[in-house]
Motif scaffolding. Structure first.
Motif, mmCIF file in Angstrom:
data_model
loop_
_atom_site.group_PDB
_atom_site.id
_atom_site.type_symbol
_atom_site.label_atom_id
_atom_site.label_comp_id
_atom_site.label_asym_id
_atom_site.label_seq_id
_atom_site.Cartn_x
_atom_site.Cartn_y
_atom_site.Cartn_z
ATOM 1 N N SER A 16 0.831 -1.211 0.000
ATOM 2 C CA SER A 16 0.000 0.000 0.000
ATOM 3 C C SER A 16 0.860 1.254 0.000
ATOM 4 O O SER A 16 0.348 2.359 -0.061
ATOM 5 N N ARG A 48 -1.268 -4.003 5.642
ATOM 6 C CA ARG A 48 -2.359 -4.045 6.620
ATOM 7 C C ARG A 48 -3.634 -3.393 6.105
ATOM 8 O O ARG A 48 -4.713 -3.702 6.573
ATOM 9 N N THR A 49 -3.501 -2.489 5.162
ATOM 10 C CA THR A 49 -4.692 -1.809 4.650
ATOM 11 C C THR A 49 -5.628 -2.845 4.030
ATOM 12 O O THR A 49 -5.160 -3.803 3.403
ATOM 13 N N ASP A 50 -6.932 -2.601 4.254
ATOM 14 C CA ASP A 50 -7.912 -3.584 3.836
ATOM 15 C C ASP A 50 -8.348 -3.341 2.386
ATOM 16 O O ASP A 50 -9.167 -2.457 2.140
ATOM 17 N N TYR A 51 -7.779 -4.058 1.441
ATOM 18 C CA TYR A 51 -8.203 -3.943 0.036
ATOM 19 C C TYR A 51 -8.742 -5.285 -0.439
ATOM 20 O O TYR A 51 -8.282 -6.337 0.011
ATOM 21 N N THR A 52 -9.662 -5.226 -1.403
ATOM 22 C CA THR A 52 -9.968 -6.442 -2.169
ATOM 23 C C THR A 52 -8.952 -6.475 -3.313
ATOM 24 O O THR A 52 -8.245 -5.492 -3.539
ATOM 25 N N TYR A 86 -4.183 -9.477 -3.826
ATOM 26 C CA TYR A 86 -3.865 -8.780 -2.584
ATOM 27 C C TYR A 86 -4.191 -9.642 -1.379
ATOM 28 O O TYR A 86 -5.187 -10.377 -1.372
ATOM 29 N N GLN A 87 -3.342 -9.545 -0.355
ATOM 30 C CA GLN A 87 -3.588 -10.220 0.921
ATOM 31 C C GLN A 87 -3.455 -9.199 2.046
ATOM 32 O O GLN A 87 -2.377 -8.589 2.179
ATOM 33 N N ASP A 88 -4.530 -8.988 2.818
ATOM 34 C CA ASP A 88 -4.347 -8.048 3.929
ATOM 35 C C ASP A 88 -3.796 -8.789 5.141
ATOM 36 O O ASP A 88 -4.030 -9.979 5.339
ATOM 37 N N LYS A 90 -2.715 -8.660 9.460
ATOM 38 C CA LYS A 90 -2.985 -7.993 10.749
ATOM 39 C C LYS A 90 -1.716 -7.274 11.193
ATOM 40 O O LYS A 90 -1.704 -6.138 11.590
ATOM 41 N N ASP A 97 -0.633 -14.577 10.165
ATOM 42 C CA ASP A 97 -0.601 -13.930 8.848
ATOM 43 C C ASP A 97 0.204 -14.759 7.848
ATOM 44 O O ASP A 97 -0.169 -14.904 6.684
#
Ligand SMILES: NC(=O)c1ccc[n+]([C@@H]2O[C@H](COP(=O)([O-])OP(=O)(O)OC[C@H]3O[C@@H](n4cnc5c(N)ncnc54)[C@H](OP(=O)(O)O)[C@@H]3O)[C@@H](O)[C@H]2O)c1
Length: 511
Positions: A16, A48-52, A86-88, A90, A97
């Motif tokens: 990100s 860590r950012t939450d993306y699809t 993408y893989q978010d 923690k 993770d």
């Protein structure tokens, strides 16, 4: 013969972030457009950012300003986007993770038939450089069965010799040294690589490339910009750590190393290590005599008015961090005994330019000085421009037409842009491609990174103890006067302040 590229997945940690968007994703796309990627390939961004997957593709491809103006074809971009996932996470270093990541990689491996070949690119804050590889090792991703795993580590590699050693030990406890790729984007520059070709592919430079014929060597890396809004980050590092320990010592190694026995990673990196071992240490009171540190004050630069460094956002009022360094040093080996080397780098200087200048000794007699004293000042210099306006110029004296024997400097030049109509590849594309091929020649080896730190550490320590003054310079100038004094005692030589173009110097006439 070029190494073939195995099918693989490239995993970018910190996907990100700024570097991923600015350099890494555009570089992989360039490789895709150029047909360099293997047929079976996928890219997995992780942070860590939450993306699809879709949101990630939007951010790093379709909405990424650094992809614009690249002259790309929409269909190509769309097809490329389908290789991105993408893989978010923690936290970057959690085992949970790492397990999730492994499951995702296994899925992608099946879908794209890439097997278990992985490149993990660490584009995260440096504090995570040792913990991410450990988490990968906990789930076996450091040594996958029936595959390979490589690790790319961004700069900075350590903060001093001790921390670089510790990081090496931590990485080498889970990855083999040959699978650790310490990136230095200067080594991806064509012109830095060309230093080796210039020296070792020609018969006439190398016989002159030593103490008998060379009077001095100088390397300048100037930037026009100040620290902008990154003052807080910059204040923790400074010019010696940010530019010299890594990039400029690597350039120096290309200029000064012995000929390698082969053009491969083992030989070239071995010679660089020897060169770093030959650097004469600058210790204690020598620091004040041989190294000038300075900070910029407010002034007018090419990019407009700049406030002083201490006024910049995030910089303490009493900061002692250097934005400029100039240094003189020696290389204690057979080839270079007694030849002074100079390096300088700084922010808010008049031009953005990096160049190497080799000044040759004058002939033993100034035969034509009776006609005018210009013959005494006539330099034989080889200027190797790393960026911008990449190329080389060789300057020497010629007879001025007419009576007598008056001498004038002229130059012969070569510009990279004349060699090819193709774009010169971006550093990150070239370096990523080498890593995909498993060729670490243009990456820094662990022991030589430590050795480079060993050279700069005593300087940093002397500065920490305030054993050398902090000079000041006005933004938009070529730095403090103190830097000129480093040349005292060297007859007829000084810093060559570069002009915009390699050969744009009123002193010289183009041949
Ligand atoms: N930018 C450049 O031009 C450049 C040039 C040369 C070298 N580098 C090096 O490359 C690395 C990445 O640079 P960058 O500019 O991309 O950095 P960045 O944008 O600050 O960080 C990259 C990503 O790391 C995660 N991150 C940031 N701070 C974190 C923290 N405190 N703890 C955990 N995760 C954090 C963020 O992702 P999430 O919050 O989504 O997890 C962020 O997107 C750095 O080590 C830098 O020194 C950068």
């Amino acid at each position: 013969m070029a190494n073939p590229i195995d099918p693989h997945i490239l995993i970018i940690y910190g996907a990100s972030g700024d570097l991923a968007q600015r350099k890494l994703i555009p570089a992989v796309f360039d490789l895709y457009r150029g047909g360099y990627l293997p047929e079976k390939f996928a890219l997995l961004g992780a942070s860590r950012t939450d993306y699809t997957d879709e949101a990630f593709r939007e951010k790093v491809l379709f909405e990424n300003e650094f992809m614009q103006g690249n002259g790309y074809d929409e269909d190509q971009l769309k097809a490329f986007s389908e290789l991105l996932f993408y893989q978010d996470l923690k936290a970057y270093d959690g085992v949970e993770d790492a397990k999730k990541l492994k499951a995702k990689l296994e899925d992608l491996g099946e879908q794209f038939e890439t097997g278990s070949n992985y490149i993990f690119y660490l584009s995260t804050p440096p504090k995570l450089y040792s913990s991410i590889p450990k988490a990968l090792a906990e789930v076996g991703l450091n040594k996958p069965e029936n595959g390979w795993s490589r690790l790319v580590v961004e700069k900075p590699f350590g903060y001093d010799e001790k921390s670089a050693k510790q990081l090496n030990e931590e990485l080498q406890s889970v990855f083999r040294e040959n699978d650790i790729y310490r990136i230095d984007h200067y080594l991806g520059k064509e012109t830095v690589q060309n230093l080796l070709v210039t020296r070792f592919a020609n018969g006439f430079f190398e016989p002159l490339w030593n103490r008998n014929y060379i009077q001095s060597v100088q390397i300048t890396a100037a930037e026009t910009v100040g620290v902008g809004s990154r003052g807080g980050y910059y204040d923790e590092s400074g010019a010696l750590r940010d530019m010299i320990q890594n990039h400029l010592l690597q350039v120096l190694a290309h200029v000064a190393m012995e000929p390698p026995i082969r053009a491969d990673a083992y030989s070239i990196r071995g010679e660089k290590m020897k060169l770093f071992q030959s650097l004469r240490a600058i210790t204690g009171e020598q620091v004040a005599q041989q190294v000038v540190r300075a900070q910029y004050d407010a002034g007018d630069t090419k990019d407009g008015h700049v406030e002083g460094y201490r006024e910049a956002e995030g910089v303490p009022d009493d900061s002692m961090t250097e934005t400029y360094v100039a240094m003189k040093f020696f290389i204690d080996n057979w080839r270079w005994a007694g030849v002074p080397f100079f390096i300088r780098t700084g922010k808010c200087l008049p031009l953005k330019v990096t160049e190497v200048v080799i000044t040759f000794k004058n002939p033993p007699q100034a035969l034509f000085s009776g006609y005018d004293d210009y013959a005494l000042k006539c330099d034989n210099q080889l200027i190797m421009r790393i960026q911008p306006d990449e190329g080389m110029a060789l300057e020497f004296g010629m007879k001025v037409p007419g009576e007598g024997f008056r001498v004038k400097n002229v130059d012969m030049d070569f510009f990279y842009r004349d060699l090819t109509t193709k774009d010169v590849p971006e550093s990150y594309s070239r370096l990523l491609l080498d890593c995909m091929k498993g060729d670490p020649t243009l990456y820094a080896r662990g022991d030589s990174v430590e050795q480079a730190w060993a050279f700069v550490d005593p300087i940093l320590q002397a500065w920490e103890k305030n054993e050398a003054p902090l000079a000041r310079y006005t933004a938009g100038t070529w730095g403090p006067e103190e830097a000129d004094r480093l040349w005292d005692g060297i007859t007829g030589a000084s810093w060559r302040n570069p002009a915009e173009s390699l050969i744009d110097d009123k002193h010289y006439t183009k041949l």
